[in-house]
Design a protein around this motif. Structure first.
Motif, PDB file in Angstrom:
ATOM      1  N   GLY A   9      25.671  29.836  49.691  1.00 32.58           N
ATOM      2  CA  GLY A   9      26.034  31.246  49.722  1.00 32.58           C
ATOM      3  C   GLY A   9      25.216  31.994  48.687  1.00 32.58           C
ATOM      4  N   ARG A  10      24.850  33.223  48.979  1.00 32.16           N
ATOM      5  CA  ARG A  10      24.025  34.009  48.057  1.00 32.16           C
ATOM      6  C   ARG A  10      24.619  35.402  47.906  1.00 32.16           C
ATOM      7  NH1 ARG A  10      18.330  34.783  50.303  1.00 32.16           N
ATOM      8  NH2 ARG A  10      18.258  32.540  49.893  1.00 32.16           N
ATOM      9  N   LEU A  11      24.818  35.815  46.664  1.00 28.67           N
ATOM     10  CA  LEU A  11      25.299  37.167  46.384  1.00 28.67           C
ATOM     11  C   LEU A  11      24.152  38.150  46.559  1.00 28.67           C
ATOM     12  CD1 LEU A  11      27.638  38.962  45.288  1.00 28.67           C
ATOM     13  CD2 LEU A  11      26.682  38.567  42.997  1.00 28.67           C
ATOM     14  N   LEU A  12      24.335  39.123  47.432  1.00 28.76           N
ATOM     15  CA  LEU A  12      23.302  40.130  47.680  1.00 28.76           C
ATOM     16  C   LEU A  12      23.502  41.389  46.850  1.00 28.76           C
ATOM     17  CD1 LEU A  12      23.124  39.871  51.581  1.00 28.76           C
ATOM     18  CD2 LEU A  12      21.659  38.734  49.893  1.00 28.76           C
ATOM     19  N   GLY A  13      24.758  41.653  46.468  1.00 31.56           N
ATOM     20  CA  GLY A  13      25.034  42.835  45.674  1.00 31.56           C
ATOM     21  C   GLY A  13      26.533  43.050  45.552  1.00 31.56           C
ATOM     22  N   HIS A  14      26.934  43.863  44.594  1.00 33.15           N
ATOM     23  CA  HIS A  14      28.359  44.171  44.445  1.00 33.15           C
ATOM     24  C   HIS A  14      28.517  45.525  43.752  1.00 33.15           C
ATOM     25  CE1 HIS A  14      27.471  42.557  40.413  1.00 33.15           C
ATOM     26  NE2 HIS A  14      28.534  43.228  39.995  1.00 33.15           N
ATOM     27  N   ARG A  15      29.687  46.134  43.976  1.00 28.46           N
ATOM     28  CA  ARG A  15      29.976  47.413  43.345  1.00 28.46           C
ATOM     29  C   ARG A  15      31.475  47.694  43.434  1.00 28.46           C
ATOM     30  NH1 ARG A  15      28.361  48.499  48.533  1.00 28.46           N
ATOM     31  NH2 ARG A  15      29.508  50.108  49.687  1.00 28.46           N
ATOM     32  N   GLN A  16      31.965  48.512  42.537  1.00 34.08           N
ATOM     33  CA  GLN A  16      33.338  48.979  42.620  1.00 34.08           C
ATOM     34  C   GLN A  16      33.364  50.292  43.394  1.00 34.08           C
ATOM     35  OE1 GLN A  16      35.617  49.029  38.977  1.00 34.08           O
ATOM     36  NE2 GLN A  16      34.419  47.365  38.085  1.00 34.08           N
TER      37      GLN A  16
ATOM     38  N   LEU B 100      41.267  45.431  43.011  1.00 33.38           N
ATOM     39  CA  LEU B 100      41.082  45.426  41.561  1.00 33.38           C
ATOM     40  C   LEU B 100      42.377  45.881  40.889  1.00 33.38           C
ATOM     41  CD1 LEU B 100      37.511  46.996  41.287  1.00 33.38           C
ATOM     42  CD2 LEU B 100      38.165  44.631  40.742  1.00 33.38           C
ATOM     43  N   PRO B 101      42.642  45.385  39.679  1.00 36.32           N
ATOM     44  CA  PRO B 101      41.740  44.595  38.818  1.00 36.32           C
ATOM     45  C   PRO B 101      41.864  43.081  39.032  1.00 36.32           C
ATOM     46  CG  PRO B 101      43.686  45.193  37.587  1.00 36.32           C
ATOM     47  CD  PRO B 101      43.846  45.843  38.948  1.00 36.32           C
ATOM     48  N   ARG B 102      42.714  42.666  39.947  1.00 35.92           N
ATOM     49  CA  ARG B 102      43.006  41.244  40.118  1.00 35.92           C
ATOM     50  C   ARG B 102      41.759  40.400  40.363  1.00 35.92           C
ATOM     51  NH1 ARG B 102      47.100  38.677  44.748  1.00 35.92           N
ATOM     52  NH2 ARG B 102      47.173  36.544  43.879  1.00 35.92           N
ATOM     53  N   PHE B 103      40.775  40.935  41.080  1.00 36.57           N
ATOM     54  CA  PHE B 103      39.629  40.115  41.484  1.00 36.57           C
ATOM     55  C   PHE B 103      38.309  40.601  40.892  1.00 36.57           C
ATOM     56  CE2 PHE B 103      42.860  39.507  44.773  1.00 36.57           C
ATOM     57  CZ  PHE B 103      42.989  38.121  44.712  1.00 36.57           C
ATOM     58  N   ALA B 104      38.394  41.106  39.659  1.00 32.04           N
ATOM     59  CA  ALA B 104      37.196  41.615  38.992  1.00 32.04           C
ATOM     60  C   ALA B 104      36.149  40.529  38.761  1.00 32.04           C
ATOM     61  CB  ALA B 104      37.581  42.262  37.663  1.00 32.04           C
ATOM     62  N   GLU B 105      36.575  39.265  38.672  1.00 32.10           N
ATOM     63  CA  GLU B 105      35.636  38.175  38.375  1.00 32.10           C
ATOM     64  C   GLU B 105      34.919  37.632  39.608  1.00 32.10           C
ATOM     65  OE1 GLU B 105      37.003  35.041  35.664  1.00 32.10           O
ATOM     66  OE2 GLU B 105      38.823  36.226  35.366  1.00 32.10           O
ATOM     67  N   VAL B 106      35.296  38.091  40.779  1.00 36.50           N
ATOM     68  CA  VAL B 106      34.722  37.512  42.002  1.00 36.50           C
ATOM     69  C   VAL B 106      33.191  37.551  42.029  1.00 36.50           C
ATOM     70  CG1 VAL B 106      34.474  37.872  44.489  1.00 36.50           C
ATOM     71  CG2 VAL B 106      36.739  37.695  43.484  1.00 36.50           C
ATOM     72  N   PRO B 107      32.540  38.680  41.737  1.00 37.28           N
ATOM     73  CA  PRO B 107      31.068  38.689  41.821  1.00 37.28           C
ATOM     74  C   PRO B 107      30.413  37.672  40.893  1.00 37.28           C
ATOM     75  CG  PRO B 107      31.918  40.924  41.720  1.00 37.28           C
ATOM     76  CD  PRO B 107      33.069  40.019  41.407  1.00 37.28           C
ATOM     77  N   GLU B 108      30.900  37.575  39.659  1.00 40.26           N
ATOM     78  CA  GLU B 108      30.288  36.661  38.700  1.00 40.26           C
ATOM     79  C   GLU B 108      30.422  35.216  39.162  1.00 40.26           C
ATOM     80  OE1 GLU B 108      30.618  35.343  33.982  1.00 40.26           O
ATOM     81  OE2 GLU B 108      31.853  36.984  34.776  1.00 40.26           O
ATOM     82  N   VAL B 109      31.633  34.829  39.580  1.00 35.38           N
ATOM     83  CA  VAL B 109      31.849  33.434  39.978  1.00 35.38           C
ATOM     84  C   VAL B 109      31.138  33.132  41.295  1.00 35.38           C
ATOM     85  CG1 VAL B 109      33.557  31.667  40.517  1.00 35.38           C
ATOM     86  CG2 VAL B 109      34.053  33.378  38.754  1.00 35.38           C
ATOM     87  N   TYR B 110      31.212  34.065  42.248  1.00 28.94           N
ATOM     88  CA  TYR B 110      30.520  33.822  43.510  1.00 28.94           C
ATOM     89  C   TYR B 110      29.004  33.741  43.298  1.00 28.94           C
ATOM     90  CZ  TYR B 110      28.923  34.054  48.282  1.00 28.94           C
ATOM     91  OH  TYR B 110      28.293  33.758  49.458  1.00 28.94           O
ATOM     92  N   GLY B 111      28.483  34.601  42.436  1.00 28.37           N
ATOM     93  CA  GLY B 111      27.055  34.563  42.154  1.00 28.37           C
ATOM     94  C   GLY B 111      26.615  33.237  41.574  1.00 28.37           C
ATOM     95  N   ALA B 112      27.494  32.597  40.807  1.00 23.23           N
ATOM     96  CA  ALA B 112      27.156  31.319  40.181  1.00 23.23           C
ATOM     97  C   ALA B 112      27.374  30.131  41.103  1.00 23.23           C
ATOM     98  CB  ALA B 112      27.972  31.135  38.901  1.00 23.23           C
ATOM     99  N   THR B 113      28.359  30.234  41.998  1.00 26.60           N
ATOM    100  CA  THR B 113      28.739  29.077  42.812  1.00 26.60           C
ATOM    101  C   THR B 113      28.409  29.211  44.294  1.00 26.60           C
ATOM    102  OG1 THR B 113      30.969  29.942  43.267  1.00 26.60           O
ATOM    103  CG2 THR B 113      30.674  28.644  41.242  1.00 26.60           C
ATOM    104  N   GLY B 114      28.279  30.430  44.787  1.00 32.73           N
ATOM    105  CA  GLY B 114      28.079  30.635  46.210  1.00 32.73           C
ATOM    106  C   GLY B 114      29.311  30.316  47.029  1.00 32.73           C
ATOM    107  N   SER B 115      30.480  30.293  46.381  1.00 29.48           N
ATOM    108  CA  SER B 115      31.722  29.898  47.049  1.00 29.48           C
ATOM    109  C   SER B 115      32.808  30.939  46.838  1.00 29.48           C
ATOM    110  CB  SER B 115      32.196  28.546  46.514  1.00 29.48           C
ATOM    111  OG  SER B 115      33.517  28.259  46.933  1.00 29.48           O
ATOM    112  N   ILE B 116      33.316  31.523  47.931  1.00 28.34           N
ATOM    113  CA  ILE B 116      34.442  32.440  47.835  1.00 28.34           C
ATOM    114  C   ILE B 116      35.687  31.694  47.379  1.00 28.34           C
ATOM    115  CG2 ILE B 116      36.084  33.795  49.223  1.00 28.34           C
ATOM    116  CD1 ILE B 116      33.628  35.365  48.487  1.00 28.34           C
ATOM    117  N   THR B 117      35.861  30.466  47.839  1.00 28.93           N
ATOM    118  CA  THR B 117      37.016  29.660  47.425  1.00 28.93           C
ATOM    119  C   THR B 117      37.033  29.490  45.915  1.00 28.93           C
ATOM    120  OG1 THR B 117      37.055  28.482  49.534  1.00 28.93           O
ATOM    121  CG2 THR B 117      38.174  27.439  47.674  1.00 28.93           C
ATOM    122  N   ALA B 118      35.876  29.180  45.328  1.00 28.65           N
ATOM    123  CA  ALA B 118      35.795  29.021  43.876  1.00 28.65           C
ATOM    124  C   ALA B 118      36.051  30.348  43.172  1.00 28.65           C
ATOM    125  CB  ALA B 118      34.431  28.469  43.486  1.00 28.65           C
TER     126      ALA B 118
END
Length: 244
Positions: A106-113, A155-173
């Motif tokens: 999985g690859r993060l292409l971009g994110h924004r609030q 938000l704010p519950r899932f503010a960390e999603v972009p950082e973790v997904y960008g590192a792991t490529g996993s939505i589950t993670a």
């Protein structure tokens, strides 16, 4: 016999189409297996005794039929067999791909609030303009793009999603890092479209090719909506099945 001698120039079929038919026959006969890189344009030009424009027409017709794909800077490859993609209450891209002996990514292409649109607010049980995290991502099997998606998380519950997904490529993670160790699919809606310029670039397909558009909502163990997503799949690369 030279490559050019293989072509019957007087039989009423254009030369480029004969070249496409010859390559298609090699694919069908197993001479060019899925994932194989086609000979270069120069090699095909020499093989068939034609100019490069004619070879390009032939290859384009194979791309349009979904038999080969062009990867910028790499070459043209025979398409792999379609991925069997079951949709159920537990749909996990990585598990599906690994289960078919292929390598997921999985690859993060971009994110924004942003403020939730009416559609996203309804899906996530929010009020319009409530803050959400929007992420765009691409998903691969053996390096071949299978889908890309736009997803929204409250938000704010899932503010960390972009950082973790960008590192792991996993939505589950990414969801697990936000305190959601498990989740299930609450709804799925499947539609169809033709590839536009964005689909073409992200899925490495020609514009106008068929695309499956899947809207989904995932919920946590308490039934609270946590993710809305709109995924664009290359229709030729997946075979959807719907189960419980």
């Amino acid at each position: 016999m030279t490559g050019g001698a293989m072509l019957a120039r007087g039989r009423g079929v254009t030369v480029w189409r004969q070249i496409a038919e010859a390559i298609e026959a090699e694919i069908a006969g197993g001479g060019l297996v899925p994932g194989t890189r086609l000979p270069t344009e120069a090699a095909l030009t020499e093989r068939f005794g034609v100019n490069r424009h004619t070879v390009r027409q032939a290859v384009k017709s194979l791309v349009d039929k979904g038999l080969v794909r062009v990867t910028q800077g790499s070459g043209t490859y025979v398409e792999a067999k379609p991925l069997s993609y079951p949709i159920s209450t537990r749909t996990r891209f990585s598990e599906i791909v690994v289960g078919q002996a292929r390598d997921p990514a999985g690859r993060l292409l971009g994110h924004r609030q942003a403020g939730a649109s009416l559609e996203i607010a309804e899906a996530l049980d929010l009020s319009p303009e409530d803050p959400v995290m929007l992420i765009e991502s691409a998903h691969f099997a053996d390096g071949v793009p299978i889908s890309w998606a736009l997803a929204a998380f409250p938000l704010p519950r899932f503010a960390e999603v972009p950082e973790v997904y960008g590192a792991t490529g996993s939505i589950t993670a990414a969801l697990s890092a936000c305190g959601v160790p498990d989740y299930r699919r609450a709804s799925t809606r499947i539609g169809a479209a033709v590839a536009d310029a964005t689909d073409s670039a992200r899925l490495e397909i020609a514009e106008g090719r068929p695309v499956l558009v899947i809207d989904s909502i995932n919920v946590d163990p308490d039934g609270v909506p946590i993710q809305w997503a709109r995924s664009h799949f290359c229709a030729d690369r997946v075979r959807l099945t719907v189960g419980g």
